[in-house]
Design a protein around this motif. Structure first.
Motif: not given
Lengths: 115, 107
Positions: A49-65
């Motif tokens: 799993w690499m990361g996501y962008i949410s419906y409101d634009g918030s973002i989370y990245y896998n720390p490994s990347l």
């Protein structure tokens, strides 16, 4: 009907950026409370799993990347994007986009990193 | 990161067999566990969510269960269309992490 479709370059040279687009039809990527993910599958069949962008634009990245990855979106086109910088051969994988709760996925795009 | 230890990596089985695949979580994930089926050249298909809930359109021979930190996917009577790779995914906390996969194949 929700449909996700990835598009990308197929072949990327080492040290160059990798860019993949996920085009979504049948559902707005700004609809609460869905998240739009990037996942990749390596040749040895491991899923990451690499990361996501949410419906409101918030973002989370896998720390490994975290130092190499960027996920953005264009709400006017109902698309979201993956950019992975400074790629190596170890980034060769099938790249998928998927909607949380992971009920809809794109068909995947194979990206090979090679000179 | 939460580690998901999946076993077995390969499972030879016969049609009609009852088969079970297991994932063990390295820390508490509650019921934030999904199971996916993936066939060659296809994207993963959601089979089970919330550890025990059957996803839409999934045959009733599939079921999910939990015992402590062990999560299982069971197929009650194996059919030829079930031959595929299976993965678990924890979504209790980011980064989300997958199990290493189980290849279900005909004995």
């Amino acid at each position: 009907q929700v449909n996700l479709q990835e598009s990308g370059p197929g072949l990327v040279k080492p040290s160059q950026p990798l860019s993949v687009t996920c085009s979504v039809t049948g559902y707005s990527i700004t609809t609460s409370y869905y998240y739009w993910n990037w996942i990749r599958k390596f040749p040895g069949n491991k899923l990451e799993w690499m990361g996501y962008i949410s419906y409101d634009g918030s973002i989370y990245y896998n720390p490994s990347l975290k130092s190499r990855i960027s996920i953005t979106r264009d709400t006017s086109k109902n698309q979201f994007f993956l950019q992975l910088n400074t790629v190596t051969t170890e980034d060769t994988a099938v790249y998928y986009c998927a909607r949380t709760p992971f009920d809809y996925w794109g068909q995947g795009v194979m990206v090979t990193v090679s000179s | 990161d939460i580690q998901m230890t999946q076993s077995p990596s390969s499972l030879p089985a016969s049609l009609g067999d009852r088969v079970t695949i297991t994932c063990r979580a390295s820390q508490d994930i509650g019921n934030y566990l999904r199971w996916f089926q993936q066939k060659p050249g296809k994207s993963p298909r959601l089979m089970i969510y919330g550890a025990t809930n059957l996803a839409a359109g999934v045959p009733s021979r599939f079921s999910g269960s939990r015992s402590g930190s062990d999560y299982s996917l069971t197929i009650s009577s194996l059919e030829s269309e079930d031959m595929a790779d299976y993965y678990c995914l924890q979504s209790k906390e980011s980064p989300l992490t997958f199990g290493s996969g189980t290849k279900l194949e005909i004995k």
